[in-house]
Design a protein around this motif. Sequence first.
Motif, short mmCIF file in Angstrom:
data_model
loop_
_atom_site.label_atom_id
_atom_site.label_comp_id
_atom_site.label_asym_id
_atom_site.label_seq_id
_atom_site.Cartn_x
_atom_site.Cartn_y
_atom_site.Cartn_z
N ARG A 69 8.84 28.89 42.53
CA ARG A 69 8.89 30.31 42.89
C ARG A 69 9.93 31.04 42.05
O ARG A 69 9.66 32.11 41.53
CB ARG A 69 9.22 30.47 44.38
N ASP A 72 7.90 25.91 46.74
CA ASP A 72 7.08 26.02 47.94
C ASP A 72 7.60 25.14 49.08
O ASP A 72 7.18 25.31 50.23
CB ASP A 72 5.63 25.60 47.63
N GLU A 110 9.26 30.63 58.37
CA GLU A 110 9.09 31.15 57.01
C GLU A 110 7.68 30.86 56.50
O GLU A 110 7.06 31.72 55.84
CB GLU A 110 10.10 30.50 56.07
N GLU A 154 5.06 33.68 55.32
CA GLU A 154 4.51 33.68 53.97
C GLU A 154 2.98 33.60 54.00
O GLU A 154 2.31 34.21 53.17
CB GLU A 154 5.10 32.52 53.18
N TYR A 161 1.75 37.02 54.80
CA TYR A 161 1.86 37.87 53.61
C TYR A 161 0.72 37.56 52.64
O TYR A 161 0.09 38.47 52.08
CB TYR A 161 3.21 37.62 52.93
#
Length: 735
Positions: free
Chosen positions: A230, A249, A272, A276, A279
């Motif tokens: 990331r 990740d 989280e 994610e 999202y």
Amino acid sequence: MIRILHRWPGLLALALVTILSLSGAALSVFPAVERITAPQVETGLTVATLADRIQVVYPGVEQIRRSPSGRITAYWFDQGAPGAAVIDPATGAGVASADPNQALRWLTNFHRSLFLGDGGRIAMAAGAAAMLVLSLSGAMLVARRAGGWRHWFASLRGPFAGRLHVEIARIAVIGLVLSSTTALWMTASTFDLLPDGSVLPADPTEVSGEIGFALDQMATLLQAPVAELRELSFPYPGDATDVFTLKTDRGTGYLDQGTGALVAWADLTGWERVSETIYMLHTGQGAATLGLVLGMMALGVPAMGVTGVLIWLAGRRGRPRIRGNQPAGRAETIILVGSEGGSTWGFAATLHAALTAAGQGVHVGPMSGFAPERYARAERIILLAATYGDGAAPSSAKGFLDRLNASAPVPDIQMAVLGFGDRSFPAYCAFANAVAAAAQAKGWAELMPLDTIDRQSPQDFARWGRALGEALSISLELFHQPVSPRTETLNLVSRRNYGAEMQAGAAILRFALPRATPWQRLTGTGFARFQAGDLIGVLPQGSPVPRLYSLASGRRDGFVEIVVRKHPGGLASGQLTALEPGDTVRAFLRRNPGFHAGRGRTPLILIGAGTGIGPLAGFIRGNARHRPVHLFFGMRHADSDFFYGEEMAGWQAEGRLTRLVTAVSRGTLPHYVQDALRGEATEVARLLRNGARVMVCGGRDMAMGVTDALAEILSPFGLTPAVLKAEGRYVEDVY
């Protein structure tokens, strides 16, 4: 209640949800474009190798980022000047500008807040909430209309706007629920209404104090594939206490710049990962294909908005406005209506007014909304049930029998059933009979025996009303005045006469196509959109009840055509057969989607006699794609009753008609259409075994004879007309 919950948020928030859906659909394209244009990463490439390649090209690199689409971007300083570029992972060199896409930025801000800051975010969140309510309530309404969740994709009938609305909803509802739910989550997160849930590694307390360890020798970077990267942030130049920060990740870690050792690590928390995932689902970042699918589903919202408004307007026109309609939970009398064309609602309004004047609290609603648990004060339920086609439930009663059979326990409420129909049809009040039988089998108390109204007779209705008054111990007089449908003037342009030998006038009447207004073209009302097999209604002078005739033409033909035979004492047929070119008649259009040929390539077996040839001729005329069509046509006399005889040869030459078989019933050897079928039994059986569809139009006796003939033909193969009807491969338009 569900319908109200669906209607008003849709009407009030239409502009907002349209903006949300269109901007969201546009945004869904960007992740896919980014995914396609991003330089590809070689299989097995590690973060260590990638970082080393980039550092060779850009010694001042400070950060490397990988977007969910796979695009890699590097940021650096060169002699104090910042730089950034999209990186080719094979070389470490920049291949494109990393400047933000201005169109994407504009659309994102517009989609999130309408450029209005926090107030705009709240407004768009309200739009997302409205879309969620619309999606969930719409799904329940679709299931209700289809007859239950198991019949989600059942075939539909009714006006085009309503069918289009439901067809789009069936496909798009899952995507809209997903998009609106994730939008609300992200808004709540933006306003800190949800816990953060993120955990960072503890700050490293002991580092080597050295610098310069080779990137391609760091074990952690060597074990980290670029596909999981990331972000990799480099230490501040010259600061020996700073560390590399690696985000993947799996989590976040710190690496000693002097030894390459992993000095701290924190896995992603479950919270989280959920955030994610949400999202990703909403933006399509990391799931470009899914994003495009959701974007396509979002494009259905404007279409559903337009068709929804049209349905609402049509509903207001089709149902009388019932003043003083009590909520279902407060009414003593519940009147539920099963109607296809809308006329039964007028009888319900008359009954409501009379019972209200007698001091009753009355609620009127559709039979599809049957919900005994809501009728807290009800003492009786009155069902006004019309019949559609061959005994089926009309559109506003879809799913009623399933709900009636599922209701348990049966409440202490009396029930009465009043059927509406036409005695000339074989399935006269068949649905009302089925409802009455189901209610009796379920154990509902009977307020009155089943009764029927023939051809919307005000006299029959008044008679039934007096019987209802006696059952309720009140004086009840029902004076029903049928509401005449909106009609248009049709101008006769030509006629062809038939039936001279029988002294029973018959004719093919062709009328000029009425000019459609822009509103009619948009809504499909009036004669703006119709097909062969639809119906026109004619109000004969001296009668409030319209007579219906099957259309032998479609809108594309450019005219309105019917086939009429004069019947002794027939008001409408007598007036129509007396028309001469230049004369006019007032008529209205009624859809008949259950008797359309459709656009498939499945062979058709068309069977008709006499004036029943009308819609069948329309199907043949419109068969421009040369679908296999086999016509069996019965007539009285070949020289005077062969409707469309002049066109048949031409249609065969053009490939619109595959085969014609005729039967003459008044010749030396009477031969009926069912006899013609038996004579072609081998070919008919072959066609039906290979999936052909049967369409029958004409008199009731003829249709019964055809059913018997087909039963004989299909018996050796284990098929029956009933099976074909259940499969939608045998439809009738009989009179």
